[in-house]
Write an enzyme that holds these catalytic residues in place. Structure first.
Site, PDB file in Angstrom:
ATOM      1  N   HIS A  39      26.605   6.041 105.743  1.00 17.20           N
ATOM      2  CA  HIS A  39      27.530   6.947 106.430  1.00 17.20           C
ATOM      3  C   HIS A  39      28.801   7.221 105.623  1.00 17.20           C
ATOM      4  O   HIS A  39      29.604   8.068 106.012  1.00 17.20           O
ATOM      5  CB  HIS A  39      27.912   6.370 107.795  1.00 17.20           C
ATOM      6  CG  HIS A  39      26.807   6.369 108.801  1.00 17.20           C
ATOM      7  ND1 HIS A  39      26.261   7.524 109.281  1.00 17.20           N
ATOM      8  CD2 HIS A  39      26.131   5.357 109.408  1.00 17.20           C
ATOM      9  CE1 HIS A  39      25.301   7.222 110.159  1.00 17.20           C
ATOM     10  NE2 HIS A  39      25.198   5.921 110.243  1.00 17.20           N
ATOM     11  N   ARG A  43      25.162  -0.778 101.264  1.00 11.81           N
ATOM     12  CA  ARG A  43      24.239  -0.325 102.294  1.00 11.81           C
ATOM     13  C   ARG A  43      23.584   0.960 101.834  1.00 11.81           C
ATOM     14  O   ARG A  43      24.253   1.968 101.615  1.00 11.81           O
ATOM     15  CB  ARG A  43      24.958  -0.084 103.625  1.00 11.81           C
ATOM     16  CG  ARG A  43      23.972   0.407 104.692  1.00 11.81           C
ATOM     17  CD  ARG A  43      24.452   0.213 106.099  1.00 11.81           C
ATOM     18  NE  ARG A  43      25.550   1.103 106.454  1.00 11.81           N
ATOM     19  CZ  ARG A  43      26.044   1.219 107.692  1.00 11.81           C
ATOM     20  NH1 ARG A  43      25.559   0.453 108.671  1.00 11.81           N
ATOM     21  NH2 ARG A  43      27.034   2.027 107.951  1.00 11.81           N
ATOM     22  N   ASP A  54      20.160  -2.564  90.299  1.00 13.59           N
ATOM     23  CA  ASP A  54      20.289  -2.354  88.851  1.00 13.59           C
ATOM     24  C   ASP A  54      21.754  -2.116  88.466  1.00 13.59           C
ATOM     25  O   ASP A  54      22.210  -2.517  87.399  1.00 13.59           O
ATOM     26  CB  ASP A  54      19.459  -1.140  88.403  1.00 13.59           C
ATOM     27  CG  ASP A  54      17.983  -1.471  88.210  1.00 13.59           C
ATOM     28  OD1 ASP A  54      17.581  -2.613  88.501  1.00 13.59           O
ATOM     29  OD2 ASP A  54      17.229  -0.588  87.776  1.00 13.59           O
ATOM     30  N   GLU A  71      19.619  -2.873 115.018  1.00 12.53           N
ATOM     31  CA  GLU A  71      20.423  -1.912 115.783  1.00 12.53           C
ATOM     32  C   GLU A  71      19.556  -0.912 116.540  1.00 12.53           C
ATOM     33  O   GLU A  71      20.046   0.145 116.933  1.00 12.53           O
ATOM     34  CB  GLU A  71      21.403  -1.189 114.862  1.00 12.53           C
ATOM     35  CG  GLU A  71      20.799  -0.688 113.568  1.00 12.53           C
ATOM     36  CD  GLU A  71      21.832  -0.083 112.622  1.00 12.53           C
ATOM     37  OE1 GLU A  71      23.007   0.047 112.985  1.00 12.53           O
ATOM     38  OE2 GLU A  71      21.441   0.285 111.491  1.00 12.53           O
ATOM     39  N   ASP A  80      25.421   1.347 116.892  1.00 13.70           N
ATOM     40  CA  ASP A  80      24.064   1.858 117.063  1.00 13.70           C
ATOM     41  C   ASP A  80      23.285   1.060 118.106  1.00 13.70           C
ATOM     42  O   ASP A  80      22.539   1.641 118.895  1.00 13.70           O
ATOM     43  CB  ASP A  80      23.325   1.830 115.707  1.00 13.70           C
ATOM     44  CG  ASP A  80      23.574   3.096 114.908  1.00 13.70           C
ATOM     45  OD1 ASP A  80      23.683   4.160 115.530  1.00 13.70           O
ATOM     46  OD2 ASP A  80      23.662   3.019 113.675  1.00 13.70           O
TER      47      ASP A  80
END
Ligand SMILES: [Mg+2]
Ligand SMILES: [Mg+2]
Ligand SMILES: [Mg+2]
Ligand SMILES: [Mg+2]
Ligand SMILES: [Mg+2]
Ligand SMILES: [Mg+2]
Lengths: 261, 261, 261, 261, 261, 261
Positions: free
Chosen positions: F44, F69, F83, F148, F174
């Protein structure tokens, strides 16, 4: 801060490398490679300020101190790179003691200089250590000016004596070009100029530096007492590596093409 | 378009180089160094799409054809890099003929594939040569899929036979890891897999490729009939060049520091 | 290098276009459209140095030579854009021969000028062709200065005679503003100034250039002997195209809305 | 929010324009030109997410609503562009009602959809108006799906009936390609497909849209009841403008070069 | 344009905030927070021109007018930020009336100033409203110069009287540093300087401004008649917010670690 | 690597903070503020991969470990951020043990996982410490999956038991939305779900985490045994700081405007 100014004062010779690619990734790679310092080149390199920020961030955890070459001795450019966290500034083509003094004033806050004060900048840990930073500028920030014009050779002692000038850095390409003997570093004219610069620095108690093109010259210049010795650049590593390898591979290609797959 | 697909069909061995730094500058430098092709790596490299655009633009005038490795066989990613002007696409970790077919469908317009049509993109000269581009995809765009998993070894003939798969590219690191013998390219298991891949490609009339770590291996793999042979990367050139040079310089440093300057 | 300096010397009229959007994509599109040269505008355009690099890379394979307008006659800015590979530099608002000379010195290496030497830059093929580049600057790099102030009109012959000034470029908007007759290019004052500039250039054996707002004026100025004639910009194409089209579409909208769908 | 969903429901025909250049500057220019909406194209356009942010910011003060075309119907991509503040989402190549439903679920929070909740995003004024935003999604956010494959034609009613699908948008290039009659929009096959789509939309009470290549077609499609009609793109304006102008100027060049300057 | 110049003339006190992060996102967040103006800092902030464009675009729809601090009084930098659409320019470290006049000349077109004319820039709506913009500069564009050096204190009346100088802005950090009493804003020397600045401004009919570090000082300075009062910055909000929160959370951590999970 | 996985295993509670602004500067500021970890949010947040690189570089020297995330559980996205040097990965909206397993496989090399091998990446010090990195993934890289959704609540034990899942992270916004009680974290339904998650984690010997909106809740959740507790974000600090300050300043404005200056 990696303490290069102090290390210079203690007599160490410090190996350095140029960063020309304007890349935070190659800055980090080179910074982790064992050099004592890197020179982020805003005079002839491909980067600009936004990338400089990322390069300085990327170099923070590495062993290499970051010196930034700005393109002139304008105070506005100098304080900008210092605010972003450079440990040293290199000013090219300094021709007179007056120019050297202007460069130096851009590094220091009043009363020594005329650098503007900003607390919430990267250099001060975004305000976390403003006091330590501002009182430590004299001990920690390295002022490097380049000797690479004819005019500078006529005012060497005054330039070297300028307060805030810590290192006289020889620009061999430009200096030899200015002397009309481009690239001939063995030429008596170049050697003479070199000697004069080293003498002036010695008299003023300042360090010297040089960019070398052949790694083997490191010993030579170190023996002369030059302490800040740079060689190579991220751009050179790519160009040299790629050209050597391509040539190598292509030489192994079969000249007569196979008839079928 | 640099015609690498045609050159492969005519039996040439083509030298290549990886681009990992996500830099249009190193792309241009490497592109001018003599390689026949470069691989812009969006699977493990540091770049992304915006930089890819700049890399493809920078490579246009060089002698190196641009193949782009996307991170999967998703058609959305494939047509994106093709729209931007890539001459080839490499899809990693293809495990089945079905995946190979999906990858291939992403390259071609209907009815062969399912790639969306867009006229005003870089690949078509921003519309200047849409017809030539769209009718020439089959002849010009190289479809490369990587064989680097155990699953793929079980379906080699089907994968190789897939329409639109032009090159079976061996990923030695991943393939040896998958075989439980990471990095041991001399291991019988690796050699056996290698042989099976080359055989399957030969049976299907397709080319093969490999990434090698030692330039000297170029001859070995060329002799096996592998035509697309890559070695090195812009990142490797910097890392190797910087580490070797720093070590070299630092070894020349005087161990006993001079007492005074 | 696209040889525009030579083409000017051979008497050609060269069509050009402004690039204001700071976009490598529109640079490439315009560069492929048939113009002989483009002007990348760092004085009033939206771009900056990082994008300039990408624009120059994108233009390399096109038929259009790249001239870059810097925002002053500072040598630091001039050598920067040249290092990046510009084929010409345009300096705005030159008021005196002394300023023209400073601009010119920024283009050339010593002894003619004071441009710093850097081998590993884009202009020299990253070192691949430094010798050819450095010895060819006089023949290949175009020095353009703009005549657009009252002061310049008083020193036209001296400015035109300045070594390294290849083109006197008329800035109609600024020049008419300076003359107090903004935008009135038919005004006797403007026409008189124009005549003086062309005369001075002719006497000094230099070329002239102009930015025109109406394509039809191309013939008029060409007939006056002006060789570097630019019209339009990427920004203008978007603005004009979008406004015309939106107006066109909106006029076709039904005025009475349908009652239901 | 510019209220395009409401305006569609009230029966208005809305003129639109494509944005392909990945430029916030051309987005702003086009946004100020009189179009009711713009389509920021992440499927075939040159931009990516970081630029999308800048484009949406630049469009905010203009009269044009921003619809973003993502490259698939993946919910992760849909909620991303919505979080950044898009007023509508266009999903290309929807083949089935199931895909249409997935796209729609990416737009809406539970229980209608499966979009993740984030308060501190641009769409909600960085939290200032989260309640208004979240309760208003149904009224304000436009869900557009493209009909451009053979498969979709077989499931038109189900697709049109999908909750959250507000507009069936015809992709003429892809649809004609899928029908084997690329570019022949007058072909009976295309006209038949078009009729079926419009019928299905009408039955489901949904709006329709189309991208046209000839401005004059606006009237034709408007008369059919199509409400969302786009024409042109920022890239097209540049390409068309530059090519026409260069041709125009070059035609006026003197064919016989003047002998001397 | 948000009309801050007019609001100042009508006697309003206007609250402002610094933008140091070089982020269009924080610019938009701060712009929507209730301040009358923001100061985008190119002197000590982390941003540069490309980001400035995005910041100005992001601020357009908010209630905050954008003033940009350039790093000097060079006309080239001033017209650049104005072309991009700034409503005001702040020039730091003005020492003399001559410098103030130079700064002012960079803001205005001839004959008042020497700013170059460019129609197709963001400030003029990309040409849509060039006439309104160019004739309205005097009424709309705010010229702010900073008083923060000893030299300026000796020439206050001349500086204040300079045509085009609308606001004398006090830089407390630099001014107290210059006076040798860094940070002691209650010191008689600082208070005396402050009084002199306010008097000079009053005599010349100009407004004054200041950056404050403690919000509570707003009342004090407002009562002195200072109208442009800034406090805080996007960087400060992050630093203060993060440090306070981390400290708060970490204090709540259990000192004795649980033995097992 | 900052050793957060080990610290979790030793029972520490670790304070964290969200990074939403896509800024390397705020990443560095927050990283230096005292948090044990930061969450760079690509689900987000406003950033993308290129900025992620700069954020990870900027965080390297700070005390905060970087967890990233990603927006799904796709292996391609997971190995990309690893990586680049992330110390942990958080996958949102995991609904089933199968999805958890897929996420986990993206973290680990074969035979445990299916992550592709690349030596010359930032995570391995650009090859300097590939062996240490690759053998240490199990001990050092933190696998966090978010609970969630309703579906996840039905499969908690299986999800928690999944090899490679180290932390069950509760997404309160959520999860409460999914339960139909958005934002009501005191609601029995939410508390019941919370309890089930903590129980499942305990049974499987896994840690838990949560994002809290009120700092005071730190103690509550710590007492429940939750170890990874995040609060606030760089975006929130700016929004809250700016809004509070603007309100504060504006309240102090004189309501009756002064008549003259
Ligand atoms: Mg030099
Ligand atoms: Mg692989
Ligand atoms: Mg001009
Ligand atoms: Mg389509
Ligand atoms: Mg100041
Ligand atoms: Mg969530």
């Amino acid at each position: 801060m990696k303490g290069i100014k102090k290390r210079l004062q203690e007599g160490e010779t410090l190996s350095g490398c140029w960063l020309n690619l304007g890349s935070s990734l190659t800055a980090e790679i080179v910074g982790m490679s064992g050099f004592d310092w890197v020179l982020i080149d805003l005079e002839h390199g491909a980067g600009e300020q936004q990338i400089l920020l990322h390069q300085l961030q990327a170099l923070e955890h590495t062993g290499a101190a970051a010196i930034v070459r700005v393109e002139s001795f304008q105070k506005e450019r100098i304080h900008r790179v210092l605010d972003l966290g450079a440990e040293g500034v290199m000013c090219p083509r300094i021709k007179t003691a007056k120019e050297a003094e202007e460069a130096s004033k851009g590094v220091h806050y009043p009363p020594q200089g005329i650098r503007g004060v900003a607390k919430m900048v990267r250099a001060t840990g975004f305000g976390l250590n403003f006091d330590a930073y501002s009182t430590g500028i004299r001990e920690n920030i390295l002022g490097v000016i380049q000797i690479e014009t004819r005019e500078a050779l006529d005012e060497l002692d005054e330039i070297a004596a300028t307060d805030g000038v810590d290192v006289l850095f020889i620009g061999p390409a430009d200096l030899s070009m200015a002397l009309g003997i481009y690239g001939q570093l063995d030429h008596p004219l170049f050697q003479e100029a070199l000697g004069k610069i080293l003498d002036a620095a010695r008299r003023a108690g300042k360090a010297t530096g040089i960019l070398i093109f052949n790694p083997e010259d490191f010993r030579v210049y170190q023996d002369m007492g030059i302490q800040l010795i740079a060689c190579g650049s991220d751009a050179t590593f790519v160009a040299q590596g790629a050209r050597d390898l391509a040539k190598n591979l292509n030489c192994m290609k079969k000249t007569s093409l196979p008839k079928s797959r």
